[in-house]
Design a protein around this motif. Structure first.
Motif, short mmCIF file in Angstrom:
data_model
loop_
_atom_site.label_atom_id
_atom_site.label_comp_id
_atom_site.label_asym_id
_atom_site.label_seq_id
_atom_site.Cartn_x
_atom_site.Cartn_y
_atom_site.Cartn_z
N ALA A 219 51.67 45.27 43.47
CA ALA A 219 51.13 45.88 44.68
C ALA A 219 51.28 45.00 45.91
N ARG A 220 51.47 45.62 47.05
CA ARG A 220 51.24 44.98 48.34
C ARG A 220 49.81 45.39 48.70
N ALA A 221 48.88 44.46 48.57
CA ALA A 221 47.48 44.73 48.86
C ALA A 221 47.18 44.32 50.30
N GLN A 222 46.58 45.23 51.05
CA GLN A 222 46.30 44.94 52.46
C GLN A 222 44.86 45.29 52.79
N TRP A 223 44.15 44.29 53.35
CA TRP A 223 42.79 44.50 53.83
C TRP A 223 42.85 44.78 55.32
N VAL A 224 41.99 45.71 55.78
CA VAL A 224 42.06 46.17 57.17
C VAL A 224 40.70 45.97 57.84
N SER A 225 40.74 45.39 59.04
CA SER A 225 39.52 45.30 59.86
C SER A 225 39.76 46.00 61.19
N VAL A 226 38.71 46.62 61.70
CA VAL A 226 38.76 47.29 63.00
C VAL A 226 37.68 46.67 63.88
N ASP A 227 38.11 46.03 64.95
CA ASP A 227 37.18 45.36 65.87
C ASP A 227 36.22 44.43 65.12
N GLY A 228 36.75 43.73 64.14
CA GLY A 228 35.98 42.73 63.42
C GLY A 228 35.29 43.21 62.17
N ASP A 229 35.24 44.52 61.92
CA ASP A 229 34.60 45.06 60.73
C ASP A 229 35.65 45.40 59.67
N VAL A 230 35.49 44.87 58.47
CA VAL A 230 36.41 45.19 57.38
C VAL A 230 36.09 46.60 56.88
N VAL A 231 37.05 47.50 56.95
CA VAL A 231 36.78 48.90 56.65
C VAL A 231 37.40 49.39 55.34
N GLU A 232 38.46 48.72 54.87
CA GLU A 232 39.07 49.20 53.64
C GLU A 232 40.09 48.19 53.14
N ALA A 233 40.55 48.46 51.92
CA ALA A 233 41.74 47.79 51.39
C ALA A 233 42.67 48.88 50.88
N GLY A 234 43.96 48.59 50.89
CA GLY A 234 44.94 49.56 50.41
C GLY A 234 45.91 48.90 49.46
N LEU A 235 46.33 49.64 48.45
CA LEU A 235 47.36 49.17 47.51
C LEU A 235 48.60 50.01 47.73
N TRP A 236 49.75 49.35 47.96
CA TRP A 236 50.98 50.05 48.28
C TRP A 236 52.07 49.65 47.30
N PHE A 237 52.80 50.66 46.82
CA PHE A 237 53.79 50.44 45.78
C PHE A 237 55.15 51.02 46.18
N GLY A 238 56.17 50.53 45.48
CA GLY A 238 57.53 51.06 45.69
C GLY A 238 57.98 50.86 47.12
N PRO A 239 58.60 51.88 47.72
CA PRO A 239 59.12 51.75 49.09
C PRO A 239 58.03 51.60 50.14
N LEU A 240 56.76 51.85 49.77
CA LEU A 240 55.66 51.71 50.72
C LEU A 240 55.17 50.26 50.80
N ALA A 241 55.64 49.41 49.91
CA ALA A 241 55.13 48.04 49.81
C ALA A 241 55.73 47.11 50.86
N GLY A 242 56.66 47.61 51.68
CA GLY A 242 57.22 46.78 52.74
C GLY A 242 57.96 45.57 52.20
N GLU A 243 57.40 44.39 52.46
CA GLU A 243 58.07 43.15 52.07
C GLU A 243 57.95 42.85 50.58
N GLY A 244 57.25 43.69 49.84
CA GLY A 244 57.11 43.47 48.42
C GLY A 244 55.71 43.06 48.04
N PRO A 245 55.48 42.71 46.78
CA PRO A 245 54.14 42.37 46.31
C PRO A 245 53.53 41.22 47.08
N GLY A 246 52.21 41.23 47.19
CA GLY A 246 51.50 40.16 47.88
C GLY A 246 50.24 40.68 48.53
N ARG A 247 49.65 39.86 49.37
CA ARG A 247 48.42 40.22 50.06
C ARG A 247 48.61 40.05 51.56
N SER A 248 47.95 40.89 52.34
CA SER A 248 48.04 40.76 53.79
C SER A 248 46.75 41.25 54.43
#
Length: 399
Positions: A219-248
Motif C-alpha cells: 500500500a501507499r498509505a497517506q495520512w491527511v490533515s486539513v488546517d492542522g486537524d488529521v481527518v483520515e488515512a487512505g490506502l492506495w493500491f496498483g495504479p493509484l499508489a503513485g510512487e509505489g508502496p510507502g507512507r506519506s
C-alpha cells in the motif's frame, strides 16, 4: 433521519419549505418551528426540514457552499469525506486513467460527487436504503453517476465494467461508538483488501489511528490533515499508489496542499527515529499527519533538527526554516517544571492569558490554567514536555 420524514422532505412541498428557511441559528430554531406548525405545516415535515437545516449548517465545514444544495443524515455527515480531501481522492483515479469507479459504501455520496466533478463515471453502491436515497439526491446533477441500493461486496465488478474501486468501511457501531480494530470495520478491512484480486486499482479510507502493523506492504498509505486537524488515512493500491508502496502525509491549508513522503519497502516498514538534541533557539511542532505517518525523522532531516526528548514529537533546531509540515516557535525561555515557579514567572511578566501545549506529560492544560489563576494583561504560550527526560516548561512565541 426516519424514512417518513425523508420522503416528505424530498416532495415538492418539502423542497420549497427547505429553500425558504433562513440560515440555521440554534437560538431561533424553536420559534421558526413553532411558527410553521401554527401555520398548519405538517409537523413531520417541519421536524425533517429543521433537522436538515441544522445538518446543512454543520456540513458547510466539510462541503462549503455545496452543502446548501445537499441532503444529509447525521451519521452520513459524520463519516463523509471533506470535499477538499475527496477532490484529492478523485485526482488519483483521473490520473490513473480509470474508466469507471465503484464507490463501495458511498454513504451520502461525497466522494462520488468529487469523482463525477472530474468526469470520472461512478457506480455508487449503498446498503442502507435511506442513505442511498440521500446519495441519489446529492448526485442528481451528475449524469455519469449512478446510485444503487445493495450490498457492495456482491457487486459483479466485471459485468459492471469496473476498473477502479473506492471503499469507505463503516468505523462506528450502531450506537455510534468508534471502531479502532480494522477487523471490526463494516465490512472488515481484509474483505475489502481481497477485492484487489479482481480490481488492482483500489483505494480505501481508513481511520487515522490505524496501526502501522495493519498496513499491507503493497500500500501507499497517506495520512491527511486539513488546517492542522488529521481527518483520515487512505490506502492506495496498483495504479493509484503513485510512487509505489510507502507512507506519506498530505497537508492541506486553504487552497494549498503539500506532500511529505519517504520511499519505503512497504507501508508497514519500521518507523525511523530522529536523534535527540539539546534545546536550541527554535521549536517545531510537526503536523499531526506527519506524526501519524511516522515521518518525523524525515522532517527532522529537512529542518536539520532533532527531537527534544526520545519518543516526543517536538523538534528543535538553531535556525528557522519555513515548512508547511510543522509550526515553528521561537524559544524565549525554559526551566524545570514547577507549578509555583511557573506561576511566579508568568505573574512577574503580567501574563493573564496563557495557551498551554503539551506532549509527553500527563498534566491537563485546563487544570494547569485553573491552578495558575493568572490575572495579568499579557499573553503567553507555554509548552509542557520533557527535555532529556526531565519534565520541563518552554516559553515560546510563534515564529
Amino acid at each position: 433521519m426516519d424514512p417518513t420524514g425523508l420522503t416528505k422532505l424530498l416532495s415538492p412541498q418539502g423542497w420549497a419549505l427547505l429553500a425558504q428557511l433562513p440560515p440555521y441559528e440554534e437560538e431561533h430554531a424553536l420559534r421558526i418551528s413553532t411558527g410553521l406548525r401554527e401555520r398548519g405545516v405538517d409537523p413531520d415535515l417541519v421536524a425533517a426540514a429543521m433537522t436538515q437545516s441544522r445538518l446543512r449548517a454543520r456540513a458547510r465545514g466539510k462541503f462549503g457552499t455545496f452543502a446548501d444544495g445537499m441532503i444529509f443524515t447525521a451519521a452520513g455527515l459524520e463519516q463523509a469525506t471533506r470535499f477538499v480531501v475527496a477532490a484529492h481522492h478523485a485526482r488519483r483515479y483521473a490520473a490513473a486513467g480509470v474508466a469507471r469507479v465503484a464507490d463501495l459504501g458511498c454513504g451520502i455520496g461525497g466522494d462520488a460527487m468529487a469523482l463525477s466533478a472530474l468526469g470520472v463515471p461512478v457506480l455508487a453502491v449503498e446498503q442502507d436504503e435511506a442513505t442511498a436515497a440521500v446519495a441519489t439526491v446529492n448526485l442528481r446533477h451528475f449524469p455519469t453517476a449512478t446510485v444503487r441500493h445493495g450490498d457492495a461486496l456482491e457487486l459483479d465488478l466485471a459485468t459492471e465494467g469496473i476498473d477502479g474501486l473506492f471503499a469507505d468501511p463503516a468505523r462506528r457501531t450502531r450506537r455510534g461508538n468508534r471502531v479502532f480494530d480494522p477487523r471490526a470495520y463494516s465490512p472488515p478491512l481484509e474483505r475489502v483488501l481481497a477485492l484487489r484480486e479482481q480490481v488492482p486499482a483500489l483505494g480505501i479510507k481508513v481511520a487515522p489511528g490505524i496501526p502501522h502493523s495493519a498496513l499491507p506492504t503493497e500500500a501507499r498509505a497517506q495520512w491527511v490533515s486539513v488546517d492542522g486537524d488529521v481527518v483520515e488515512a487512505g490506502l492506495w493500491f496498483g495504479p493509484l499508489a503513485g510512487e509505489g508502496p510507502g507512507r506519506s502525509a498530505l497537508v492541506l491549508h486553504g487552497e494549498e496542499s503539500d506532500v511529505l513522503d519517504e520511499p519505503m519497502s512497504g507501508a508497514d516498514a519500521p518507523v525511523r527515529h530522529a536523534p535527540v538534541r539539546p534545546l536550541a533557539a527554535y521549536l517545531y511542532e510537526p503536523d499531526g499527519a506527519v506524526i501519524r505517518a511516522g515521518l518525523v525523522a524525515r522532517l527532522a532531516e529537512d529542518l536539520d533538527a532533532g527531537l527534544v526528548s526520545e519518543s516526543i514529537a517536538y523538534l528543535t533546531a538553531p535556525t528557522l526554516r519555513r515548512t508547511p509540515f510543522a509550526t515553528p516557535y521561537r524559544v524565549l525561555d525554559s526551566f524545570d517544571f514547577s507549578l509555583k515557579r511557573l506561576r511566579t514567572y508568568l505573574r512577574d511578566r503580567d501574563v493573564g492569558t496563557v495557551t498551554v501545549k503539551k506532549r509527553g506529560t500527563a498534566v491537563e492544560p485546563g487544570q494547569i490554567i485553573r491552578q495558575l489563576a493568572l490575572k495579568g494583561a499579557g499573553r503567553a504560550t507555554i509548552v509542557l514536555t520533557r527535555l532529556a527526560g526531565q519534565q520541563s516548561v518552554l516559553v515560546v512565541e510563534r515564529a
